[in-house]
Write a protein that holds these residues in place. Structure first.
Motif, PDB file in Angstrom:
ATOM      1  N   ASN A 138       0.405  -1.056  -0.287  1.00  0.00           N
ATOM      2  CA  ASN A 138       0.175  -0.125  -0.163  1.00  0.00           C
ATOM      3  C   ASN A 138       1.125   1.151   0.197  1.00  0.00           C
ATOM      4  OD1 ASN A 138      -2.584  -1.392   0.167  1.00  0.00           O
ATOM      5  ND2 ASN A 138      -2.015  -1.944   1.514  1.00  0.00           N
ATOM      6  N   THR A 139       1.751   1.021  -0.599  1.00  0.00           N
ATOM      7  CA  THR A 139       3.189   2.636  -0.244  1.00  0.00           C
ATOM      8  C   THR A 139       3.490   2.748  -1.327  1.00  0.00           C
ATOM      9  OG1 THR A 139       4.492   1.386   2.358  1.00  0.00           O
ATOM     10  CG2 THR A 139       5.430   3.049   0.604  1.00  0.00           C
ATOM     11  N   THR A 140       2.826   3.789  -1.850  1.00  0.00           N
ATOM     12  CA  THR A 140       3.053   4.676  -2.976  1.00  0.00           C
ATOM     13  C   THR A 140       4.911   4.304  -3.943  1.00  0.00           C
ATOM     14  OG1 THR A 140       2.132   6.101  -2.228  1.00  0.00           O
ATOM     15  CG2 THR A 140       3.535   7.197  -4.478  1.00  0.00           C
ATOM     16  N   ILE A 141       4.701   4.182  -4.956  1.00  0.00           N
ATOM     17  CA  ILE A 141       6.466   3.893  -5.578  1.00  0.00           C
ATOM     18  C   ILE A 141       6.712   5.296  -6.671  1.00  0.00           C
ATOM     19  CG2 ILE A 141       7.466   2.576  -6.572  1.00  0.00           C
ATOM     20  CD1 ILE A 141       5.687  -0.258  -6.316  1.00  0.00           C
ATOM     21  N   LYS A 142       7.487   6.688  -5.869  1.00  0.00           N
ATOM     22  CA  LYS A 142       7.964   7.003  -6.450  1.00  0.00           C
ATOM     23  C   LYS A 142       8.767   7.041  -7.496  1.00  0.00           C
ATOM     24  CE  LYS A 142       6.536  10.003  -2.489  1.00  0.00           C
ATOM     25  NZ  LYS A 142       6.994  10.797  -1.732  1.00  0.00           N
ATOM     26  N   ALA A 143       8.379   7.677  -8.281  1.00  0.00           N
ATOM     27  CA  ALA A 143       9.522   7.961  -9.036  1.00  0.00           C
ATOM     28  C   ALA A 143      10.762   8.946  -9.696  1.00  0.00           C
ATOM     29  CB  ALA A 143       9.233   7.518 -11.002  1.00  0.00           C
ATOM     30  N   ASN A 144      11.290   9.528  -8.600  1.00  0.00           N
ATOM     31  CA  ASN A 144      12.135  10.641  -8.121  1.00  0.00           C
ATOM     32  C   ASN A 144      13.156  10.580  -8.491  1.00  0.00           C
ATOM     33  OD1 ASN A 144       9.389  11.731  -7.058  1.00  0.00           O
ATOM     34  ND2 ASN A 144      10.627  10.880  -4.736  1.00  0.00           N
ATOM     35  N   SER A 145      13.787   9.713  -8.688  1.00  0.00           N
ATOM     36  CA  SER A 145      15.079   9.747  -9.045  1.00  0.00           C
ATOM     37  C   SER A 145      15.820   9.999 -10.910  1.00  0.00           C
ATOM     38  CB  SER A 145      16.254   7.967  -8.812  1.00  0.00           C
ATOM     39  OG  SER A 145      15.536   7.156 -10.592  1.00  0.00           O
ATOM     40  N   ASP A 146      16.876  10.377 -10.888  1.00  0.00           N
ATOM     41  CA  ASP A 146      17.535  10.963 -12.674  1.00  0.00           C
ATOM     42  C   ASP A 146      17.299   9.805 -13.803  1.00  0.00           C
ATOM     43  OD1 ASP A 146      17.481  13.471 -11.220  1.00  0.00           O
ATOM     44  OD2 ASP A 146      19.688  13.364 -10.785  1.00  0.00           O
ATOM     45  N   ASP A 147      17.515   8.239 -13.357  1.00  0.00           N
ATOM     46  CA  ASP A 147      17.635   7.215 -13.661  1.00  0.00           C
ATOM     47  C   ASP A 147      15.835   6.923 -14.161  1.00  0.00           C
ATOM     48  OD1 ASP A 147      20.338   7.357 -13.769  1.00  0.00           O
ATOM     49  OD2 ASP A 147      19.755   5.723 -11.380  1.00  0.00           O
TER      50      ASP A 147
END
Length: 399
Positions: A138-147
């Motif tokens: 139930n945790t949001t998977i974030k797309a924060n990294s430059d990769d």
């Protein structure tokens, strides 16, 4: 080349659809993998697939490749990255989704001219991403990294899109008409009559009016409809695009509906109490991809079972054919995490822990990827590469 359809009559559909499917699958090894789900499940029957662990029975995608994951909007406009194509969904072994995704990622990496060592590292990242998401689904998977920029860019594009983007992309204009041509073909008279009847049905109208901002009791009318040549592995099934108007003239809006025939799934499954294949697809979507499932409805049409879903401008897919090594590794981890969330939401804590323990059993000292996953990918790549080249030979001979 595949035949270009300028004015395809109903009797000619099958020939044109087959030619286009063969052409799409000849474009690349990755395209061949995406378009040939049946070969994957034929491989599963071989001895080389016996090492795959048996996970707890949950709803699985059944065709879990890179192109089938992307941003999806729910009926209130909330966007989340989820599995976006559930034609093959069944209650089955979650490991099958992992292997199918691993094969897709590996062929995408090879299509990006990345070295084999990158594929090894992608498999390692895949396992880590899946297992982390399984622990906390139930945790949001974030797309924060430059990769993860290729994924983040698509997500940001999704958030900016509105109806006119969908209209320009799908029907080439915001004008309320579906243009006949390469993708959209004329309907038979009985098909057009069936469309009008379908969108007078109270259950169908209620589903359409359930979207945010639509008033209960608004009039829903068919503006235009056409046969739709779309997809690859699904080419050959009934598929229609339907343009609807909602409301009266002063505040009238439009929406675009996708109607796709549901057929028997190739994925191995446990026994399910589902009435038909359209109900199977909708139920699987509701469990795996709630944003999509709440927009879908199983409907009968012309003696067949179809899945109806309203298309949203925010629905996009990832194009990961050109990646750097770091981007490929990050994408593998991220996408496997999305699949882990979809599986994990269906399990209680005890079941998740048991499944994780089973996944850990074949952990190699020299490879963070599981032995069963790595050996499966190696065998599948060899199997599909040979079949792809043979497909190209046959396609070239018949073109």
């Amino acid at each position: 080349m595949a035949q270009v359809a300028s004015s395809i009559k109903p009797r000619d559909r099958s020939k044109v659809l087959n030619a286009n499917r063969q052409a799409k699958m000849a474009q690349s090894a990755h395209a061949y993998v995406r378009g040939n789900t049946l070969q994957f499940y034929e491989w599963l029957k071989k001895d080389s697939a016996k090492s795959i662990p048996e996970g707890p029975p949950v709803w699985i995608c059944g065709d879990c490749h890179v192109g089938n994951i992307g941003p999806l909007s729910d009926s209130d406009g909330k966007i989340e990255i989820q599995i976006r194509d559930l034609d093959q969904t069944v209650v089955g072994n979650p490991a099958h989704d992992l292997v199918r995704l691993a094969l897709s990622l590996a062929t995408a990496a090879r299509g990006s001219d990345l070295p084999g060592v990158t594929v090894v590292k992608m498999m390692e990242q895949m396992v880590e991403g899946y297992e982390r998401a399984l622990v906390a689904p139930n945790t949001t998977i974030k797309a924060n990294s430059d990769d993860l920029a290729p994924i983040r860019n698509v997500l940001e594009q999704s958030r900016r899109r509105r109806w006119h983007h969908l209209a320009e992309e799908r029907i080439e204009d915001v004008k309320p008409q579906i243009p006949l041509g390469k993708r959209f073909w004329m309907l038979e008279e009985q098909e057009r009559v069936a469309m009008d009847e379908l969108f007078r049905d109270e259950t169908v109208v209620a589903k359409i009016l359930a979207f945010k901002g639509r008033r209960p009791g608004s009039k829903v009318s068919v503006v235009d409809a056409a046969y739709w040549m779309k997809g690859c592995s699904s080419l050959g099934r009934l598929r229609f695009a339907v343009l609807l108007s909602i409301g009266k003239k002063a505040d009238r809006t439009h929406c675009l509906i996708d109607l796709k025939e549901a057929t028997c799934a190739a994925a191995p499954k446990v026994e399910m109490t589902i009435r038909n294949d359209a109900e199977r697809v909708v139920t699987g979507a509701s469990n795996l991809s709630p944003n999509l499932g709440q927009r879908m409805l199983a409907v009968p049409l012309l003696g067949k079972n179809l899945v109806m879903r309203e298309l949203m401008p925010q629905d996009l897919k990832f194009d990961l054919d050109r990646l750097t090594q770091q981007e490929a590794m990050a994408a593998a981890r991220y996408l496997a995490g999305i699949v882990g969330k979809a599986h994990g939401r269906q399990m209680n804590r005890k079941t998740r822990q048991s499944w994780l323990a089973k996944l850990e059993k074949q952990h190699s000292k020299s490879l963070d990827a599981r032995n069963w996953l790595w050996s499966s990918v190696v065998s599948l790549i060899a199997d599909h590469e040979a079949a792809y080249l043979e497909h190209c030979r046959r396609y070239a001979s018949s073109s």
